[in-house]
Motif scaffolding. Sequence first.
Motif, PDB file in Angstrom:
ATOM      1  N   PRO A 147      42.660  32.121  20.291  1.00 19.59           N
ATOM      2  CA  PRO A 147      42.080  33.262  19.753  1.00 19.59           C
ATOM      3  C   PRO A 147      40.710  33.212  19.051  1.00 19.59           C
ATOM      4  O   PRO A 147      40.723  32.194  18.267  1.00 19.59           O
ATOM      5  CB  PRO A 147      43.055  34.242  19.178  1.00 19.59           C
ATOM      6  CG  PRO A 147      44.366  33.568  19.495  1.00 19.59           C
ATOM      7  CD  PRO A 147      44.340  31.938  19.846  1.00 19.59           C
ATOM      8  N   ALA A 148      39.864  33.922  19.510  1.00 17.55           N
ATOM      9  CA  ALA A 148      38.335  34.022  18.718  1.00 17.55           C
ATOM     10  C   ALA A 148      38.588  33.924  17.186  1.00 17.55           C
ATOM     11  O   ALA A 148      37.751  33.384  16.554  1.00 17.55           O
ATOM     12  CB  ALA A 148      37.528  34.816  19.270  1.00 17.55           C
ATOM     13  N   ASN A 149      39.672  34.736  16.501  1.00 14.23           N
ATOM     14  CA  ASN A 149      39.694  34.926  15.140  1.00 14.23           C
ATOM     15  C   ASN A 149      40.095  33.743  14.614  1.00 14.23           C
ATOM     16  O   ASN A 149      39.531  33.532  13.466  1.00 14.23           O
ATOM     17  CB  ASN A 149      40.726  36.025  14.870  1.00 14.23           C
ATOM     18  CG  ASN A 149      40.369  37.352  15.138  1.00 14.23           C
ATOM     19  OD1 ASN A 149      39.207  37.657  15.537  1.00 14.23           O
ATOM     20  ND2 ASN A 149      40.943  38.278  14.801  1.00 14.23           N
ATOM     21  N   LEU A 150      40.876  32.936  14.962  1.00 12.48           N
ATOM     22  CA  LEU A 150      41.110  31.458  14.567  1.00 12.48           C
ATOM     23  C   LEU A 150      40.029  30.554  14.553  1.00 12.48           C
ATOM     24  O   LEU A 150      39.555  29.999  13.726  1.00 12.48           O
ATOM     25  CB  LEU A 150      42.418  31.107  14.992  1.00 12.48           C
ATOM     26  CG  LEU A 150      42.805  29.475  14.579  1.00 12.48           C
ATOM     27  CD1 LEU A 150      43.173  29.945  12.949  1.00 12.48           C
ATOM     28  CD2 LEU A 150      44.005  29.125  15.170  1.00 12.48           C
ATOM     29  N   VAL A 151      39.248  30.730  15.556  1.00  9.23           N
ATOM     30  CA  VAL A 151      38.036  30.043  15.793  1.00  9.23           C
ATOM     31  C   VAL A 151      37.067  30.224  14.620  1.00  9.23           C
ATOM     32  O   VAL A 151      36.401  29.321  14.144  1.00  9.23           O
ATOM     33  CB  VAL A 151      37.261  29.992  17.163  1.00  9.23           C
ATOM     34  CG1 VAL A 151      35.994  29.307  17.456  1.00  9.23           C
ATOM     35  CG2 VAL A 151      38.294  29.450  18.406  1.00  9.23           C
ATOM     36  N   ALA A 152      36.947  31.548  14.353  1.00  7.27           N
ATOM     37  CA  ALA A 152      35.937  31.951  13.496  1.00  7.27           C
ATOM     38  C   ALA A 152      36.276  31.406  12.227  1.00  7.27           C
ATOM     39  O   ALA A 152      35.477  30.958  11.358  1.00  7.27           O
ATOM     40  CB  ALA A 152      36.075  33.707  13.405  1.00  7.27           C
ATOM     41  N   GLU A 153      37.244  31.239  11.653  1.00  6.76           N
ATOM     42  CA  GLU A 153      37.908  30.544  10.676  1.00  6.76           C
ATOM     43  C   GLU A 153      37.510  29.263  10.332  1.00  6.76           C
ATOM     44  O   GLU A 153      37.134  28.769   9.329  1.00  6.76           O
ATOM     45  CB  GLU A 153      39.254  30.962  10.236  1.00  6.76           C
ATOM     46  CG  GLU A 153      39.858  30.255   8.886  1.00  6.76           C
ATOM     47  CD  GLU A 153      39.231  30.984   7.730  1.00  6.76           C
ATOM     48  OE1 GLU A 153      39.243  30.235   6.630  1.00  6.76           O
ATOM     49  OE2 GLU A 153      38.658  32.027   7.682  1.00  6.76           O
ATOM     50  N   PHE A 154      37.707  28.504  11.659  1.00  7.17           N
ATOM     51  CA  PHE A 154      37.343  27.055  11.633  1.00  7.17           C
ATOM     52  C   PHE A 154      35.931  27.128  11.398  1.00  7.17           C
ATOM     53  O   PHE A 154      35.493  26.054  10.758  1.00  7.17           O
ATOM     54  CB  PHE A 154      37.769  26.467  12.907  1.00  7.17           C
ATOM     55  CG  PHE A 154      39.119  25.809  12.957  1.00  7.17           C
ATOM     56  CD1 PHE A 154      39.379  24.477  12.815  1.00  7.17           C
ATOM     57  CD2 PHE A 154      40.362  26.850  12.920  1.00  7.17           C
ATOM     58  CE1 PHE A 154      40.591  23.931  12.805  1.00  7.17           C
ATOM     59  CE2 PHE A 154      41.622  26.142  12.927  1.00  7.17           C
ATOM     60  CZ  PHE A 154      41.802  24.605  12.883  1.00  7.17           C
ATOM     61  N   LEU A 155      35.150  27.831  12.083  1.00  7.20           N
ATOM     62  CA  LEU A 155      33.689  27.740  11.845  1.00  7.20           C
ATOM     63  C   LEU A 155      33.344  27.883  10.572  1.00  7.20           C
ATOM     64  O   LEU A 155      32.318  27.217  10.071  1.00  7.20           O
ATOM     65  CB  LEU A 155      32.990  28.894  13.196  1.00  7.20           C
ATOM     66  CG  LEU A 155      31.166  29.023  12.914  1.00  7.20           C
ATOM     67  CD1 LEU A 155      30.655  27.846  13.367  1.00  7.20           C
ATOM     68  CD2 LEU A 155      31.077  30.000  13.775  1.00  7.20           C
ATOM     69  N   LYS A 156      33.864  29.024   9.912  1.00  6.29           N
ATOM     70  CA  LYS A 156      33.699  29.531   8.451  1.00  6.29           C
ATOM     71  C   LYS A 156      33.777  28.080   7.569  1.00  6.29           C
ATOM     72  O   LYS A 156      32.880  27.862   6.702  1.00  6.29           O
ATOM     73  CB  LYS A 156      34.245  30.739   7.890  1.00  6.29           C
ATOM     74  CG  LYS A 156      34.218  30.904   6.616  1.00  6.29           C
ATOM     75  CD  LYS A 156      35.297  32.089   6.312  1.00  6.29           C
ATOM     76  CE  LYS A 156      35.191  32.231   4.728  1.00  6.29           C
ATOM     77  NZ  LYS A 156      36.152  33.315   4.334  1.00  6.29           N
ATOM     78  N   GLN A 157      34.638  27.313   7.696  1.00 11.69           N
ATOM     79  CA  GLN A 157      35.028  26.442   7.027  1.00 11.69           C
ATOM     80  C   GLN A 157      34.457  25.094   7.219  1.00 11.69           C
ATOM     81  O   GLN A 157      33.913  24.440   6.188  1.00 11.69           O
ATOM     82  CB  GLN A 157      36.766  25.829   7.094  1.00 11.69           C
ATOM     83  CG  GLN A 157      37.487  26.855   6.542  1.00 11.69           C
ATOM     84  CD  GLN A 157      38.920  26.373   6.291  1.00 11.69           C
ATOM     85  OE1 GLN A 157      39.008  25.319   6.316  1.00 11.69           O
ATOM     86  NE2 GLN A 157      40.076  27.316   6.167  1.00 11.69           N
ATOM     87  N   ALA A 158      33.847  24.771   8.550  1.00  5.92           N
ATOM     88  CA  ALA A 158      32.942  23.722   8.635  1.00  5.92           C
ATOM     89  C   ALA A 158      31.522  24.044   8.158  1.00  5.92           C
ATOM     90  O   ALA A 158      30.928  23.087   7.509  1.00  5.92           O
ATOM     91  CB  ALA A 158      32.911  23.721  10.464  1.00  5.92           C
TER      92      ALA A 158
END
Length: 461
Positions: free
Chosen positions: A242-253
């Motif tokens: 899901p995109a919501n989990l991808v968003a958290e990964f992007l934020k941390q990166a």
Amino acid sequence: MLRATLIALTCAVSTFATAETRVPQSQAEISLGFAPVVKKASPAVVNIYAKIVRQGRASPFFSDPFFKDFFGRGFGTPQPRVQNSLGSGVILSDDGYVVSNYHVVGSATEIRVVTTDRREFSATVVLGHEQSDIAILRLEEAENLPFLSLRDSDQVEVGELALAIGNPFGVGQTVSSGIISGLARTGTATGNGRGYFIQTDAAINPGNSGGALIDVNGDLIGINTSILTRSGGSNGIGFAIPANLVAEFLKQAQQGNDSFVSPWAGMSGQHMSADIAESLGLVIPLGVVISDLHDLSPLREAGLKVGDVVTHVDGDEVNSPAEMKFRMSISGVGGSSVLTRLRGDQSDEVEVALIKAPETPAAEETVLDDTTVLPGLIVSRINPAVITKLGLPLSLTGVVVVDPGPYGARAGLRPGDVIETINAVDIQRPGDVERAMTNPGRRVQMGLQREGRSVSLRFRL
């Protein structure tokens, strides 16, 4: 035919809004099909070529001096093997952040990314997580790139139209269409991912991994990661992160994290089966039953107990431990979540702090050197952070093998082995292992705990 076309071209509203339908207003709109959506989204989907160097197996006679002298000093030396991996990725920002699957690029020594206009970029993995099967790449010297907007994947509904874009079998960028077939799929996907997935019947094949699953507005719903198949081709059962989990990964990166940090619940649980629901007096099986809590668990700190049932996290229903972990992960570390708890026939809400896995007690990670009989062996004291890293049971204590090293692996050690004794000496701390492995004599006997079983390992020096 016209009615079928009109139904097929229903549209969703913009990012982070509730989905609704719209009938095409003209024959021109009908004739366009998905072309405008693909034209908008496809430039942000890239091909990824990764080179992976794997060390070959050593000959069983590698350490024998006779064979080395007879055949030459290079006899039996493991030769590296180069493997090429093909996958897809999605550009998430104009300055070159790209998401793909960990199984595509996680072990790569060289990564090349090619855009639809045939530009090539070198890339490095800046944040990866094998358990979630997500990797964030950063393209070198990239600017003003096309990128996809992330849609709130919690607003996605079963039956919505979806398009999968990727590079299946290396034939070039390909678009396949379908619908969202299911939500909150857990434990059904293949590959490294063991989380929470969106299911689609849009064709996904080898090479699509890391590609985009988009809605009819061209917004990113999820990252295609795996399929269920016996033939190797698409059977219409594909899974996307899901995109919501991808968003958290992007934020941390973008914040500079080099490893993904997710909230630690310090619990194990099981989904609510019909039998468990009946034993608890529930009419409908709903929620996650807490079966174990670590002493340092924030859930325990908030007042939850073994036997409690968690039915919602921040208002969203949860029905498996993986779904509960997903709900907490997308909130990130540092805040709090509200859990709906069912105890007996009473339901209430409990606020739980979202914390990192504690480093208590200190790990004291130790790498054995050449003065020991197993140089390269890495051991650590077990704490919540180590438990999370290695996927160990919550109740474990003692000293665990983090990496057996080349000699330890040959002796039969595995990551996750808990070392209890060496030559009848109790092991309490990593330093005990180092001392026991220095001049241990001609024979070594190790007592281990491996996946809940007692194992005795013996070898001669």
